[in-house]
Enzyme design. Sequence first.
Site, short mmCIF file in Angstrom:
data_model
loop_
_atom_site.label_atom_id
_atom_site.label_comp_id
_atom_site.label_asym_id
_atom_site.label_seq_id
_atom_site.Cartn_x
_atom_site.Cartn_y
_atom_site.Cartn_z
CG ASP A 103 -1.18 2.72 -0.75
OD1 ASP A 103 -1.83 2.62 -1.66
OD2 ASP A 103 -1.00 1.68 -0.09
CG ASP B 158 4.49 -5.94 -4.27
OD1 ASP B 158 5.33 -4.83 -4.34
OD2 ASP B 158 4.24 -6.60 -5.52
CG ASP C 61 0.58 4.77 -6.52
OD1 ASP C 61 0.84 4.47 -7.57
OD2 ASP C 61 0.74 4.04 -5.66
#
Length: 376
Positions: A166, A356, A204
């Site tokens: 991230d 989130d 990701d």
Amino acid sequence: MVAAASLVVAAGAVAGVLAAFDDKPASDEAAPPEVSASPRLAPLPAVPSASAPPTTGSAPPSPSPSARRTQSPTPPRTDTKREHTTTAAGRLYRHPDSQVLAWARSHTGDPRHAVIASRIAEQPAAVWFADYAPDTVTARVAAVTSGGAALGRVPVVVPYAIPGRDCGGHSQGGAPGLDAYDDWIDRFAAGLGSGEVIVVLEPDSVAQTECLSAGDRADRFASLARAGRVLKSANPRARVYFDAGHSGWNAPGKQAAWLRQAGAASPESSDGIFSNVSNFHTTADEVAYDRRVLDALGGPADLGAVIDTSRNGNGAPADGEWCDPSGRRLGRTPTLSTGESRIDAYLWVKLPGESDGCKGRPGTFTASYAYDLASS
């Protein structure tokens, strides 16, 4: 994390509630258990299901993602033939230790209970392993895979411990370095057992690498390629999918070039790609995008794609909002029978209702958010 990214959140801060329930904030959010896990596949019933299957005796899983580097050794393969079994849709596994199930069991009197229990808690979702805990990861993975095997169902597991994940955003963390990550993956693989299992490898980790130097990116890709080989060697029935981002992010050719470097075109490492994890793009957009990525990727013709449909029922917001955007709803129910060529599964990788970070604490199940998704 940048707005285009998937936003995978593993842990977090403050809770959010529906205005109608502001006087009972403590009942809105489940205490974070040690897993982000799976409910059983079924048509949406009118009433909550019976109790979940019993857990195994093992410890539960953790909360709910180069040329310059010496190549890590690849374990010997006992079977190089890829198994791409067509699996009945009803055989996805619901792991019993999930935040939505914990909330449903303890809030039977909540007016939102029937909707949340029937439309979310009954569906299978992925089990995330987002902490770096090498001493316990084998047992925790085995608790999930053995639970699925005992019921003749297919679990979905998400290793999420790549260093620098991230790019230092909400979901930062992971192993302290790539050598430590390689060892963690070895231990993760040791828990896969011998039954069918789907591995969504490091959300990701490929799409979001612009923040890395060219050398660090190559090192990461080498480690991911090794991870795929290790996972498939440990269990030849494991189906391993690599990160393709989503249709609103990188161009298919660019994404495919990175995926090739990460081993996603090699049958020794990969069964294909995944997209839309923790995002909102429509299934139709993802199907078209994934086929373009697969075409650009090359590799065996039976490489496929799996798509996260957990929150994409209304598509992505026009303004690009990624943090618990309003007006979203549940997408297609999880299945391994999509009826679409090269699309192996629709999965709920992100458990609906796990915030989130805007409508609740990041990574924590928030009933108000779940209810909004399920009742829209």
